[in-house]
Motif scaffolding. Structure first.
Motif, PDB file in Angstrom:
ATOM      1  N   GLU A   1     -11.070  14.216  -6.588  1.00  0.00           N
ATOM      2  CA  GLU A   1      -9.650  14.019  -6.326  1.00  0.00           C
ATOM      3  C   GLU A   1      -9.421  12.713  -5.566  1.00  0.00           C
ATOM      4  O   GLU A   1      -8.451  11.990  -5.818  1.00  0.00           O
ATOM      5  N   LEU A   2     -10.325  12.430  -4.626  1.00  0.00           N
ATOM      6  CA  LEU A   2     -10.212  11.208  -3.837  1.00  0.00           C
ATOM      7  C   LEU A   2     -10.365   9.967  -4.715  1.00  0.00           C
ATOM      8  O   LEU A   2      -9.569   9.026  -4.624  1.00  0.00           O
ATOM      9  N   VAL A   3     -11.368   9.973  -5.572  1.00  0.00           N
ATOM     10  CA  VAL A   3     -11.620   8.821  -6.439  1.00  0.00           C
ATOM     11  C   VAL A   3     -10.459   8.612  -7.403  1.00  0.00           C
ATOM     12  O   VAL A   3      -9.961   7.492  -7.577  1.00  0.00           O
ATOM     13  N   ALA A   4     -10.014   9.700  -8.047  1.00  0.00           N
ATOM     14  CA  ALA A   4      -8.889   9.590  -8.984  1.00  0.00           C
ATOM     15  C   ALA A   4      -7.624   9.126  -8.265  1.00  0.00           C
ATOM     16  O   ALA A   4      -6.891   8.261  -8.763  1.00  0.00           O
ATOM     17  N   GLY A   5      -7.381   9.692  -7.087  1.00  0.00           N
ATOM     18  CA  GLY A   5      -6.190   9.313  -6.324  1.00  0.00           C
ATOM     19  C   GLY A   5      -6.221   7.878  -5.873  1.00  0.00           C
ATOM     20  O   GLY A   5      -5.178   7.227  -5.751  1.00  0.00           O
ATOM     21  N   SER A   6      -7.428   7.352  -5.629  1.00  0.00           N
ATOM     22  CA  SER A   6      -7.569   5.955  -5.220  1.00  0.00           C
ATOM     23  C   SER A   6      -7.340   4.999  -6.377  1.00  0.00           C
ATOM     24  O   SER A   6      -7.052   3.821  -6.171  1.00  0.00           O
ATOM     25  N   VAL A   7      -7.485   5.484  -7.600  1.00  0.00           N
ATOM     26  CA  VAL A   7      -7.246   4.646  -8.779  1.00  0.00           C
ATOM     27  C   VAL A   7      -5.788   4.667  -9.194  1.00  0.00           C
ATOM     28  O   VAL A   7      -5.180   3.629  -9.465  1.00  0.00           O
ATOM     29  N   ASN A   8      -5.188   5.871  -9.235  1.00  0.00           N
ATOM     30  CA  ASN A   8      -3.821   5.956  -9.746  1.00  0.00           C
ATOM     31  C   ASN A   8      -2.745   5.900  -8.663  1.00  0.00           C
ATOM     32  O   ASN A   8      -1.554   5.888  -8.962  1.00  0.00           O
ATOM     33  N   GLY A   9      -3.153   5.883  -7.395  1.00  0.00           N
ATOM     34  CA  GLY A   9      -2.185   5.750  -6.314  1.00  0.00           C
ATOM     35  C   GLY A   9      -1.678   7.055  -5.755  1.00  0.00           C
ATOM     36  O   GLY A   9      -0.977   7.081  -4.734  1.00  0.00           O
ATOM     37  N   LYS A  10      -2.030   8.173  -6.366  1.00  0.00           N
ATOM     38  CA  LYS A  10      -1.509   9.460  -5.924  1.00  0.00           C
ATOM     39  C   LYS A  10      -2.143   9.958  -4.631  1.00  0.00           C
ATOM     40  O   LYS A  10      -1.723  10.969  -4.080  1.00  0.00           O
ATOM     41  N   ILE A  11      -3.146   9.222  -4.131  1.00  0.00           N
ATOM     42  CA  ILE A  11      -3.743   9.587  -2.855  1.00  0.00           C
ATOM     43  C   ILE A  11      -2.702   9.538  -1.732  1.00  0.00           C
ATOM     44  O   ILE A  11      -2.824  10.234  -0.722  1.00  0.00           O
ATOM     45  N   LEU A  12      -1.652   8.734  -1.914  1.00  0.00           N
ATOM     46  CA  LEU A  12      -0.614   8.627  -0.887  1.00  0.00           C
ATOM     47  C   LEU A  12       0.197   9.903  -0.753  1.00  0.00           C
ATOM     48  O   LEU A  12       0.943  10.071   0.209  1.00  0.00           O
ATOM     49  N   GLN A  13       0.066  10.826  -1.709  1.00  0.00           N
ATOM     50  CA  GLN A  13       0.751  12.110  -1.631  1.00  0.00           C
ATOM     51  C   GLN A  13      -0.046  13.140  -0.846  1.00  0.00           C
ATOM     52  O   GLN A  13       0.434  14.235  -0.606  1.00  0.00           O
ATOM     53  N   SER A  14      -1.268  12.760  -0.449  1.00  0.00           N
ATOM     54  CA  SER A  14      -2.177  13.713   0.198  1.00  0.00           C
ATOM     55  C   SER A  14      -2.113  13.613   1.717  1.00  0.00           C
ATOM     56  O   SER A  14      -3.137  13.476   2.398  1.00  0.00           O
ATOM     57  N   ASP A  15      -0.914  13.671   2.272  1.00  0.00           N
ATOM     58  CA  ASP A  15      -0.741  13.547   3.720  1.00  0.00           C
ATOM     59  C   ASP A  15      -1.429  14.667   4.492  1.00  0.00           C
ATOM     60  O   ASP A  15      -1.820  14.485   5.653  1.00  0.00           O
ATOM     61  N   LYS A  16      -1.576  15.838   3.871  1.00  0.00           N
ATOM     62  CA  LYS A  16      -2.207  16.962   4.572  1.00  0.00           C
ATOM     63  C   LYS A  16      -3.710  16.768   4.697  1.00  0.00           C
ATOM     64  O   LYS A  16      -4.329  17.292   5.624  1.00  0.00           O
ATOM     65  N   ASP A  17      -4.304  16.026   3.773  1.00  0.00           N
ATOM     66  CA  ASP A  17      -5.757  15.827   3.770  1.00  0.00           C
ATOM     67  C   ASP A  17      -6.171  14.538   4.465  1.00  0.00           C
ATOM     68  O   ASP A  17      -7.339  14.388   4.847  1.00  0.00           O
ATOM     69  N   PHE A  18      -5.225  13.603   4.628  1.00  0.00           N
ATOM     70  CA  PHE A  18      -5.559  12.302   5.196  1.00  0.00           C
ATOM     71  C   PHE A  18      -4.485  11.843   6.177  1.00  0.00           C
ATOM     72  O   PHE A  18      -3.316  12.177   6.032  1.00  0.00           O
ATOM     73  N   THR A  19      -4.919  11.072   7.166  1.00  0.00           N
ATOM     74  CA  THR A  19      -3.991  10.356   8.031  1.00  0.00           C
ATOM     75  C   THR A  19      -3.839   8.956   7.444  1.00  0.00           C
ATOM     76  O   THR A  19      -4.827   8.232   7.297  1.00  0.00           O
ATOM     77  N   ILE A  20      -2.618   8.591   7.085  1.00  0.00           N
ATOM     78  CA  ILE A  20      -2.394   7.330   6.365  1.00  0.00           C
ATOM     79  C   ILE A  20      -1.481   6.410   7.177  1.00  0.00           C
ATOM     80  O   ILE A  20      -0.394   6.821   7.605  1.00  0.00           O
ATOM     81  N   THR A  21      -1.940   5.186   7.399  1.00  0.00           N
ATOM     82  CA  THR A  21      -1.153   4.171   8.090  1.00  0.00           C
ATOM     83  C   THR A  21      -1.009   2.965   7.165  1.00  0.00           C
ATOM     84  O   THR A  21      -1.985   2.548   6.534  1.00  0.00           O
ATOM     85  N   TYR A  22       0.192   2.414   7.102  1.00  0.00           N
ATOM     86  CA  TYR A  22       0.473   1.316   6.179  1.00  0.00           C
ATOM     87  C   TYR A  22       0.663   0.011   6.937  1.00  0.00           C
ATOM     88  O   TYR A  22       1.357  -0.044   7.954  1.00  0.00           O
ATOM     89  N   TYR A  23       0.021  -1.042   6.427  1.00  0.00           N
ATOM     90  CA  TYR A  23       0.104  -2.367   7.043  1.00  0.00           C
ATOM     91  C   TYR A  23       0.593  -3.377   6.015  1.00  0.00           C
ATOM     92  O   TYR A  23       0.221  -3.312   4.845  1.00  0.00           O
ATOM     93  N   ARG A  24       1.387  -4.317   6.485  1.00  0.00           N
ATOM     94  CA  ARG A  24       1.795  -5.431   5.630  1.00  0.00           C
ATOM     95  C   ARG A  24       0.745  -6.519   5.742  1.00  0.00           C
ATOM     96  O   ARG A  24       0.399  -6.966   6.839  1.00  0.00           O
ATOM     97  N   ASN A  25       0.198  -6.938   4.608  1.00  0.00           N
ATOM     98  CA  ASN A  25      -0.790  -8.011   4.561  1.00  0.00           C
ATOM     99  C   ASN A  25      -0.179  -9.167   3.782  1.00  0.00           C
ATOM    100  O   ASN A  25      -0.331  -9.255   2.569  1.00  0.00           O
ATOM    101  N   LYS A  26       0.570 -10.016   4.498  1.00  0.00           N
ATOM    102  CA  LYS A  26       1.361 -11.081   3.889  1.00  0.00           C
ATOM    103  C   LYS A  26       2.349 -10.464   2.907  1.00  0.00           C
ATOM    104  O   LYS A  26       3.212  -9.702   3.288  1.00  0.00           O
ATOM    105  N   GLN A  27       2.210 -10.729   1.604  1.00  0.00           N
ATOM    106  CA  GLN A  27       3.168 -10.200   0.635  1.00  0.00           C
ATOM    107  C   GLN A  27       2.771  -8.835   0.094  1.00  0.00           C
ATOM    108  O   GLN A  27       3.544  -8.201  -0.632  1.00  0.00           O
ATOM    109  N   ASN A  28       1.576  -8.367   0.436  1.00  0.00           N
ATOM    110  CA  ASN A  28       1.083  -7.097  -0.097  1.00  0.00           C
ATOM    111  C   ASN A  28       0.986  -6.043   1.002  1.00  0.00           C
ATOM    112  O   ASN A  28       1.202  -6.329   2.179  1.00  0.00           O
ATOM    113  N   ILE A  29       0.647  -4.822   0.589  1.00  0.00           N
ATOM    114  CA  ILE A  29       0.546  -3.702   1.522  1.00  0.00           C
ATOM    115  C   ILE A  29      -0.861  -3.124   1.478  1.00  0.00           C
ATOM    116  O   ILE A  29      -1.466  -2.991   0.411  1.00  0.00           O
TER     117      ILE A  29
END
Length: 207
Positions: free
Chosen positions: A118-146
């Motif tokens: 699930e982790l590998v698939a979520g890291s490819v398609n972006g759906k890992i960001l929906q897994s707030d219960k399984d992960f602590t997620i912090t978002y950073y701006r890196n110039k024009q990207n995130i």
């Protein structure tokens, strides 16, 4: 001198804005765009370069290959250099092809491998960001990207990965992933020639 100090002050504010942590509104807007994009991905393919960085090694071993994804749960990593090696997630099973030998793991009976899938698939398609219960997620701006810093809450996963860094391009697609293990060593995967919703031959996912 005073004018120089003022210019430096505003420059530092600008750099902080470019590289700082997203506020709640920015985080919500970014997540919504990524998840919307992810939900529209029926197939995904790309070329990848993988490097392993280890403290005990002066050089970083490099591998190259292709990755294929087809919704909802078909995922294949095909290593082409420096050797042939294939990893296929299919029908709740993990297939590994190495030196002509095929091994199989039933993910439904192995929770750690299931979460890894699930982790590998979520890291490819972006759906890992929906897994707030399984992960602590912090978002950073890196110039024009995130960049998203993802820390596993599950003890079995945290024993394998200290943290995961996922980089998104301006189209809200993942273009690189860094997997950091508890020792601080890490594996970094860069993707290019990303193709979304283009036909992938069924033979690609045959084991």
């Amino acid at each position: 001198m005073r004018i120089l100090k003022i210019c430096l002050f505003f420059l530092s504010l600008n750099m902080m804005a470019q590289n700082g942590v997203l506020n709640n509104a920015e985080e919500h807007a970014f997540k919504s765009r990524v998840i919307e994009k992810a939900n529209g991905i029926n197939s995904f393919s790309a070329e990848f370069m993988q490097t392993k960085h280890m403290k005990v090694m002066d050089e970083s071993p490099e591998s190259r290959g292709k990755v294929y994804y087809k919704s909802p749960d078909l995922l294949k990593w095909e290593y082409l250099r420096p050797y042939d090696y294939q990893i296929l997630f299919k029908d709740s099973k993990l297939y590994i092809m190495e030196e002509g030998q095929l091994s199989e793991v039933d993910l439904s009976s192995n929770k750690l491998f299931e979460k890894m899938g699930e982790l590998v698939a979520g890291s490819v398609n972006g759906k890992i960001l929906q897994s707030d219960k399984d992960f602590t997620i912090t978002y950073y701006r890196n110039k024009q990207n995130i960049r998203a810093q993802i820390i596993p809450r599950d003890k079995s996963l945290s024993g394998m990965f200290k943290e995961i860094w996922v980089n998104f391009n301006s189209d809200h697609l993942i273009n690189s992933v860094r997997l950091v293990d508890p020792s601080g060593d890490y594996t970094e995967i860069f993707m290019k020639n990303i193709k979304i919703n283009q036909s992938i031959p069924p033979s690609v996912f045959q084991n």
